[in-house]
Design a protein around this motif. Structure first.
Motif, PDB file in Angstrom:
ATOM      1  N   TYR A  62      48.746 124.826 -33.539  1.00  0.00           N
ATOM      2  CA  TYR A  62      48.243 123.409 -32.828  1.00  0.00           C
ATOM      3  C   TYR A  62      49.327 122.634 -32.712  1.00  0.00           C
ATOM      4  N   PRO A  63      48.826 121.741 -31.701  1.00  0.00           N
ATOM      5  CA  PRO A  63      49.786 120.446 -32.093  1.00  0.00           C
ATOM      6  C   PRO A  63      50.202 119.579 -33.007  1.00  0.00           C
ATOM      7  N   GLU A  64      48.827 119.886 -34.035  1.00  0.00           N
ATOM      8  CA  GLU A  64      49.404 118.893 -34.932  1.00  0.00           C
ATOM      9  C   GLU A  64      50.622 119.619 -35.527  1.00  0.00           C
ATOM     10  N   ARG A  65      50.843 120.849 -36.029  1.00  0.00           N
ATOM     11  CA  ARG A  65      52.289 121.407 -36.030  1.00  0.00           C
ATOM     12  C   ARG A  65      53.239 121.420 -35.032  1.00  0.00           C
ATOM     13  N   THR A  66      53.279 121.452 -33.687  1.00  0.00           N
ATOM     14  CA  THR A  66      53.501 122.426 -32.497  1.00  0.00           C
ATOM     15  C   THR A  66      54.813 120.572 -32.783  1.00  0.00           C
ATOM     16  N   PHE A  87      38.692 108.648 -32.796  1.00  0.00           N
ATOM     17  CA  PHE A  87      38.567 107.938 -34.718  1.00  0.00           C
ATOM     18  C   PHE A  87      40.163 107.694 -34.774  1.00  0.00           C
ATOM     19  N   THR A  88      39.935 107.480 -36.258  1.00  0.00           N
ATOM     20  CA  THR A  88      40.495 106.901 -37.089  1.00  0.00           C
ATOM     21  C   THR A  88      41.674 106.795 -37.440  1.00  0.00           C
ATOM     22  N   PRO A  89      42.870 106.528 -38.010  1.00  0.00           N
ATOM     23  CA  PRO A  89      43.607 107.853 -38.521  1.00  0.00           C
ATOM     24  C   PRO A  89      43.031 108.272 -39.938  1.00  0.00           C
ATOM     25  N   ASP A  90      42.203 106.970 -40.453  1.00  0.00           N
ATOM     26  CA  ASP A  90      41.617 107.941 -42.438  1.00  0.00           C
ATOM     27  C   ASP A  90      40.880 108.650 -41.775  1.00  0.00           C
ATOM     28  N   GLN A  91      39.858 108.815 -40.422  1.00  0.00           N
ATOM     29  CA  GLN A  91      39.147 110.637 -40.099  1.00  0.00           C
ATOM     30  C   GLN A  91      40.034 111.605 -39.697  1.00  0.00           C
ATOM     31  N   LEU A  92      41.154 111.223 -39.146  1.00  0.00           N
ATOM     32  CA  LEU A  92      41.825 112.026 -38.641  1.00  0.00           C
ATOM     33  C   LEU A  92      42.814 113.399 -39.926  1.00  0.00           C
ATOM     34  N   LEU A  93      42.446 111.910 -41.099  1.00  0.00           N
ATOM     35  CA  LEU A  93      43.596 113.010 -42.117  1.00  0.00           C
ATOM     36  C   LEU A  93      42.417 113.253 -43.107  1.00  0.00           C
ATOM     37  N   ALA A 128      38.829 119.396 -33.314  1.00  0.00           N
ATOM     38  CA  ALA A 128      39.389 119.984 -32.272  1.00  0.00           C
ATOM     39  C   ALA A 128      40.480 118.599 -32.228  1.00  0.00           C
ATOM     40  N   MET A 129      40.369 116.845 -32.252  1.00  0.00           N
ATOM     41  CA  MET A 129      40.781 116.354 -32.156  1.00  0.00           C
ATOM     42  C   MET A 129      42.064 115.313 -33.776  1.00  0.00           C
ATOM     43  N   ARG A 130      41.620 116.064 -34.668  1.00  0.00           N
ATOM     44  CA  ARG A 130      42.579 116.455 -35.582  1.00  0.00           C
ATOM     45  C   ARG A 130      44.246 116.987 -35.885  1.00  0.00           C
ATOM     46  N   LYS A 131      43.754 118.376 -34.648  1.00  0.00           N
ATOM     47  CA  LYS A 131      43.981 119.575 -34.104  1.00  0.00           C
ATOM     48  C   LYS A 131      45.377 119.076 -33.297  1.00  0.00           C
ATOM     49  N   ALA A 132      44.843 118.237 -32.598  1.00  0.00           N
ATOM     50  CA  ALA A 132      45.598 118.028 -31.277  1.00  0.00           C
ATOM     51  C   ALA A 132      45.949 116.398 -31.836  1.00  0.00           C
ATOM     52  N   TRP A 133      46.502 115.796 -32.514  1.00  0.00           N
ATOM     53  CA  TRP A 133      46.581 114.892 -33.370  1.00  0.00           C
ATOM     54  C   TRP A 133      47.911 115.187 -34.440  1.00  0.00           C
TER      55      TRP A 133
END
Length: 565
Positions: free
Chosen positions: A108-112, A454-460, A471-476
């Motif tokens: 996912y973009p979270e890694r690429t 979503f804030t960084p705390d949520q994404l992390l 889904a947004m976590r995987k895009a971030w």
């Protein structure tokens, strides 16, 4: 928003339109969900993997026009191959570059790190293009600022990279109407060729080689794109066959380029081929015809699939995306373009059967994202569909932040699906970024059209239950993305541009794409209804090639139907 870049190319030696014979009635697919058979896992690797991408093709279009397909285009997959009825992207910002980076890395973009087509650096706010690299230039062509010339920003390896690491003799060639459609699937160790809209040629960049091989020079010297000057794009079927689609010349359909009504003449009111004509080839069926012609030239010139060392050919067909952006996937123009593409695929498969051998290659087809219907059309059908103006959203949030924290430009702008903040100002006011993010989230959620923030705390976090967060976590990507991510309402577009349509959300119309495969001894035959994701393609191909999956891959091998011996 999509960026049209100067990399689109021409046709090969023979420019014959790849047509086939009449339509046959569609037979019911065989249902199968068996795990991969042991004999399939042990099968020798194919001589060639043909990886096909139809840019901007939602799965619903494949099935909607099934009764009008040719006998051996898409039907090769649907009736004699393996196909997945419930295949989706797992990341939430569904755009061309992110999709093309995901397909063959399995990540996912979270890694690429490829979070969008373009984005802004979170600190400098400077524009970043997904395949931009000023250290390299297009070969024998002008290189514009931000043009795509290398995979430098891709932080993951592809299946082709793994294959060439253990088997350097294998060739990995990628071709597309767009730079990102070629460079990202080619990975770090393949070779990419893209279309140049300035002169209708295909070109590579100096990242790959100092000059083109002779077969590319011969292809370009023949000026095959010029053969389309004055050619008419006319509907393939009688008018009644398009009753399920929205007629031409709607007020929300773009009237630029080749116009918004069929028949359309390429190069109309022009004196002869030139940059405007070459650019207008892409939003027509002939952009795909050119790309497939160059793909055939690549097979001949590089002798792909000619020996026991497996080669990979990636062909990303860009035209459907341009058509859907201009007219919407509900349009007759999109419907007819899909039918043209079906005929081109039939011709391409016939060529592969003869050149490589029907039992020697595997073909896999997917898309980089789906598509929303145009909001104007959706609204006419009673859906809640509008445009969310980025400038209006930014002004609204800034106004609220000024009231809370004092004067200043707190929100700098947007980057991919995120909001950029002036962190120098935040620090100067003695504030914690989290305070500003939380207030911005509250303000955004009050704006009609914003569904989730979503804030960084949520994404992390490890929260798996909040809708759209996963889904947004995987895009971030924390080093690349803006800190606050948001999702717009279904059927809405984040745009100020009236007319046409787009994509980029975690909604099903954007994430649901085809995964179709043919090569019976390797992939079996039948429909699979089990939910799968596009990240599953890379580990599946790695397994087929008897190499390890790419290091960053997050998918798992696809549950192919039973192999056919």
């Amino acid at each position: 928003m999509k960026k049209t870049l100067p990399q689109f190319a021409l046709l090969t030696l023979s420019l014959a339109v790849l047509t086939a014979c009449g339509t046959a009635p569609s037979a019911g697919p065989e249902a199968a969900m068996a795990a991969p058979a042991a004999s399939k896992t042990a099968a020798a690797a194919p001589k060639l993997i043909v990886f096909l991408v139809v840019d901007g093709l939602p799965m619903r279009q494949v099935l909607s026009y099934r009764d009008q397909l040719q006998p051996d285009g898409f039907k090769r997959f649907l009736e004699r191959g393996a196909w997945f009825a419930n295949a989706h992207y797992g990341h939430g910002h569904t755009v061309t570059a992110a999709g093309h980076a995901t397909m063959l890395t399995g990540a996912y973009p979270e890694r690429t790190g490829i979070i969008s087509n373009e984005w802004r650096d979170a600190k400098s706010f400077e524009q970043v293009y997904n395949t931009g690299d000023t250290a390299y230039q297009y070969i024998e062509h002008r290189t514009e600022p931000l043009a795509g010339t290398s995979p430098r920003n891709l932080r993951a390896e592809t299946v082709g990279d793994v294959l060439r690491s253990v088997q350097p003799e294998s060739k990995v060639i990628a071709v597309s109407g767009k730079d990102r459609g070629a460079i990202l699937p080619a990975g770090h160790k393949g070779t990419a060729y893209m279309y140049m809209s300035e002169d209708g040629q295909f070109a590579s960049s100096t990242y790959y080689m100092p000059s083109h091989p002779q077969w590319v020079k011969a292809f370009n010297a023949a000026k095959p794109a010029d053969a389309f000057f004055g050619k008419t794009w006319a509907p393939l079927l009688p008018e009644a066959a398009y009753a399920r689609s929205v007629p031409d010349s709607q007020p929300w359909q773009s009237n630029a380029g080749n116009g918004n009504k069929l028949p359309a003449v390429l190069g109309a009111k022009m004196d002869g081929p030139g940059p405007r004509f070459y650019g207008n080839i892409l939003p027509s069926p002939y952009g795909d015809e050119l790309t497939l012609a160059f793909a055939r030239a690549a097979i001949e010139g590089e002798q792909l699939g000619a020996d026991a060392k497996t080669d990979i050919l990636s062909v990303s067909l860009s035209s459907h995306d341009y058509v859907n952006h201009a007219f919407g996937p509900e349009s007759r123009l999109s419907h007819d373009h899909f039918l043209h593409l079906d005929r081109y695929l039939q011709g391409f498969f016939k060529y592969l059967d003869e050149k490589v051998g029907a039992g020697n290659y595997v073909a896999v087809l997917t898309a980089d994202h789906g598509f929303a219907d145009t909001p104007a059309w959706a609204k006419s059908q009673g859906r809640d569909a509008e445009l969310l103006n980025p400038a209006l959203l930014q002004a609204t949030v800034n106004e609220g932040l000024v009231k809370k924290f004092g004067e200043g430009r707190w929100v700098v702008g947007f980057s991919a699906a995120g909001v950029l903040f002036d962190h120098k100002q935040i620090a100067a006011r003695g504030l914690q970024p989290a305070e500003v993010y939380a207030e911005a989230k509250r303000l955004m959620l009050q704006v009609n059209g914003v569904l989730a923030v979503f804030t960084p705390d949520q994404l992390l976090s490890r929260d798996e239950s909040t809708p759209y967060l996963k889904a947004m976590r995987k895009a971030w990507h924390p080093e690349v993305s803006a800190p606050v991510q948001f999702v717009i309402k279904p059927n809405w577009l984040f745009s100020s541009r009236p007319g046409g349509s787009s994509h980029g959300t975690p909604h099903a119309y954007d994430t649901h794409v085809p995964i179709l495969a043919w090569g019976p001894q390797w992939v079996g035959r039948g429909e699979v209804t089990q939910a799968v994701e596009v990240v599953d393609i890379a580990p599946s191909l790695a397994q087929m090639l008897h190499v390890k999956a790419p290091a960053q891959a997050q998918g798992k091998p696809l549950p192919w139907p039973q192999a056919v011996k």
